[in-house]
Design an enzyme around this catalytic site. Structure first.
Site, mmCIF file in Angstrom:
data_model
loop_
_atom_site.group_PDB
_atom_site.id
_atom_site.type_symbol
_atom_site.label_atom_id
_atom_site.label_comp_id
_atom_site.label_asym_id
_atom_site.label_seq_id
_atom_site.Cartn_x
_atom_site.Cartn_y
_atom_site.Cartn_z
ATOM 1 N N GLY A 1 -8.570 -0.536 3.039
ATOM 2 C CA GLY A 1 -8.881 -1.013 1.690
ATOM 3 C C GLY A 1 -7.901 -2.088 1.291
ATOM 4 O O GLY A 1 -6.849 -2.254 1.930
ATOM 5 N N GLN B 1 -3.026 -7.100 -4.708
ATOM 6 C CA GLN B 1 -2.170 -7.072 -3.508
ATOM 7 C C GLN B 1 -2.074 -8.448 -2.839
ATOM 8 O O GLN B 1 -1.175 -8.684 -2.041
ATOM 9 C CB GLN B 1 -2.684 -6.040 -2.497
ATOM 10 C CG GLN B 1 -2.557 -4.608 -2.999
ATOM 11 C CD GLN B 1 -3.082 -3.606 -1.997
ATOM 12 O OE1 GLN B 1 -4.281 -3.352 -1.946
ATOM 13 N NE2 GLN B 1 -2.200 -3.054 -1.190
ATOM 14 N N CYS C 1 0.057 2.496 2.073
ATOM 15 C CA CYS C 1 -0.306 1.349 1.243
ATOM 16 C C CYS C 1 0.215 0.097 1.927
ATOM 17 O O CYS C 1 1.371 0.067 2.367
ATOM 18 C CB CYS C 1 0.313 1.493 -0.147
ATOM 19 S SG CYS C 1 -0.093 0.126 -1.252
ATOM 20 N N LEU C 2 -0.635 -0.919 2.007
ATOM 21 C CA LEU C 2 -0.221 -2.152 2.685
ATOM 22 C C LEU C 2 0.880 -2.863 1.898
ATOM 23 O O LEU C 2 1.586 -3.693 2.457
ATOM 24 C CB LEU C 2 -1.433 -3.073 2.887
ATOM 25 C CG LEU C 2 -2.524 -2.491 3.809
ATOM 26 C CD1 LEU C 2 -3.732 -3.419 3.861
ATOM 27 C CD2 LEU C 2 -1.989 -2.233 5.218
ATOM 28 N N HIS D 1 -7.634 5.059 -4.672
ATOM 29 C CA HIS D 1 -6.362 4.353 -4.422
ATOM 30 C C HIS D 1 -6.517 2.880 -4.822
ATOM 31 O O HIS D 1 -5.635 2.300 -5.458
ATOM 32 C CB HIS D 1 -6.023 4.501 -2.934
ATOM 33 C CG HIS D 1 -4.819 3.761 -2.445
ATOM 34 N ND1 HIS D 1 -3.697 4.390 -1.955
ATOM 35 C CD2 HIS D 1 -4.565 2.426 -2.326
ATOM 36 C CE1 HIS D 1 -2.799 3.490 -1.590
ATOM 37 N NE2 HIS D 1 -3.309 2.276 -1.798
ATOM 38 N N GLU D 2 -7.661 2.274 -4.470
ATOM 39 C CA GLU D 2 -7.855 0.837 -4.755
ATOM 40 C C GLU D 2 -8.090 0.598 -6.251
ATOM 41 O O GLU D 2 -7.604 -0.397 -6.803
ATOM 42 C CB GLU D 2 -9.023 0.282 -3.926
ATOM 43 C CG GLU D 2 -8.869 0.410 -2.415
ATOM 44 C CD GLU D 2 -7.543 -0.098 -1.866
ATOM 45 O OE1 GLU D 2 -6.940 -0.989 -2.494
ATOM 46 O OE2 GLU D 2 -7.104 0.414 -0.817
ATOM 47 N N HIS E 1 -4.894 0.454 -7.958
ATOM 48 C CA HIS E 1 -4.245 -0.867 -7.848
ATOM 49 C C HIS E 1 -4.725 -1.786 -8.975
ATOM 50 O O HIS E 1 -3.943 -2.553 -9.536
ATOM 51 C CB HIS E 1 -4.589 -1.529 -6.512
ATOM 52 C CG HIS E 1 -3.680 -1.174 -5.368
ATOM 53 N ND1 HIS E 1 -2.329 -1.398 -5.404
ATOM 54 C CD2 HIS E 1 -3.945 -0.644 -4.143
ATOM 55 C CE1 HIS E 1 -1.790 -1.006 -4.242
ATOM 56 N NE2 HIS E 1 -2.748 -0.545 -3.465
HETATM 57 O O1 K1U Z 1 -4.645 -0.375 -0.631
HETATM 58 C C1 K1U Z 1 -3.992 -0.419 0.398
HETATM 59 O O2 K1U Z 1 -2.807 -0.636 0.359
HETATM 60 C C2 K1U Z 1 -4.655 -0.161 1.732
HETATM 61 C C3 K1U Z 1 -4.469 1.256 2.209
HETATM 62 C C4 K1U Z 1 -5.623 2.105 1.693
HETATM 63 C C5 K1U Z 1 -5.487 3.578 1.769
HETATM 64 C C6 K1U Z 1 -4.907 4.236 2.821
HETATM 65 C C7 K1U Z 1 -4.831 5.614 2.845
HETATM 66 C C8 K1U Z 1 -5.349 6.338 1.814
HETATM 67 C C9 K1U Z 1 -5.905 5.695 0.759
HETATM 68 C C10 K1U Z 1 -5.992 4.315 0.737
HETATM 69 C C11 K1U Z 1 -4.455 1.230 3.719
HETATM 70 O O3 K1U Z 1 -5.394 0.856 4.340
HETATM 71 S S1 K1U Z 1 -3.006 1.757 4.519
HETATM 72 C C12 K1U Z 1 -3.439 1.664 6.253
HETATM 73 C C13 K1U Z 1 -4.319 2.763 6.706
HETATM 74 O O4 K1U Z 1 -4.483 3.748 6.009
HETATM 75 C C14 K1U Z 1 -5.020 2.679 7.998
HETATM 76 C C15 K1U Z 1 -4.802 1.643 8.844
HETATM 77 C C16 K1U Z 1 -5.472 1.577 10.065
HETATM 78 C C17 K1U Z 1 -6.339 2.560 10.418
HETATM 79 C C18 K1U Z 1 -6.555 3.609 9.567
HETATM 80 C C19 K1U Z 1 -5.903 3.676 8.354
HETATM 81 ZN ZN ZN Z 2 -2.361 0.394 -1.654
#
Ligand code: K1U
Ligand code: ZN
Length: 174
Positions: A46, A51, A95-96, A137-138, A141
């Site tokens: 997401g 972001q 979270c990225l 989560h998004e 944000h």
């Molecule tokens: O919003 C963001 O920062 C993105 C975030 C979203 C998210 C992750 C986990 C739970 C809720 C929302 C991410 O994508 S972090 C990376 C991640 O979870 C992932 C990366 C590669 C493969 C699978 C998952």
């Molecule tokens: Zn996030």
């Protein structure tokens, strides 16, 4: 499509509530394309506009993890939660904007969300599992809230300090 740099916490732009999108323009469509590319490249499931330093009330997501299932890129403009389940679910979130930090967050297990698509049409969908966690989560944000805001103050402070150090190191390496 262009990869956009992802803001790292702490940053005031990640704490601001985004105003609703009032017009779907070519710039917004380009932002959506760039956000999807940036999300896939990260990689993530997401990404919300703040972001990538935009105040558009828009998020993208694709929670398909199985390589045998075709990708499902979604773009949600002005998303609104219209139903939340009483049943809760705990997921270890990342979270990225807070790289390499993970913590359990409890949220409603199922949500229904209404939004505008890039063609201006109204959409509504019921989300479960990882999709439900990710869309909440998004949307957080878009309201200036991060997953660490659900943690105890001490843990949140520890993560924030690590991110401040990471940002100093990255700035020095430039
Ligand atoms: O919003 C963001 O920062 C993105 C975030 C979203 C998210 C992750 C986990 C739970 C809720 C929302 C991410 O994508 S972090 C990376 C991640 O979870 C992932 C990366 C590669 C493969 C699978 C998952
Ligand atoms: Zn996030």
């Amino acid at each position: 499509m262009t990869l956009r740099p992802i803001l790292i916490h702490p940053d005031p732009r990640l704490k601001a509530k985004t105003p609703p999108v009032t017009e779907i323009t070519d710039d917004l469509r380009k932002l959506a394309d760039d956000m999807l590319q940036t999300m896939y490249e990260a990689p993530g499931i997401g990404l919300a506009a703040p972001q990538v330093a935009s105040d558009a009330r828009m998020l993208v997501m694709d929670c398909v993890k199985d390589e045998h299932i075709p990708p499902r890129p979604m773009v949600l403009i002005n998303p609104e939660v219209t139903f939340t389940s009483e049943r809760m679910n705990t997921y270890e979130e990342g979270c990225l904007s807070i790289p390499d930090q993970y913590a359990d967050v409890e949220r409603p297990a199922e949500v229904t969300v209404r939004w505008l698509g890039l063609d201006g049409s109204e959409q509504e969908e019921h989300f479960t599992g990882l999709w439900a966690t990710c869309v909440q989560h998004e949307i957080d944000h878009l309201n200036g809230k991060l997953f660490i805001d659900y943690l105890k103050p001490l843990k949140r402070q520890m993560i924030t300090r690590k991110m401040q150090k990471l940002k100093r190191e990255r700035a020095r390496a430039l």
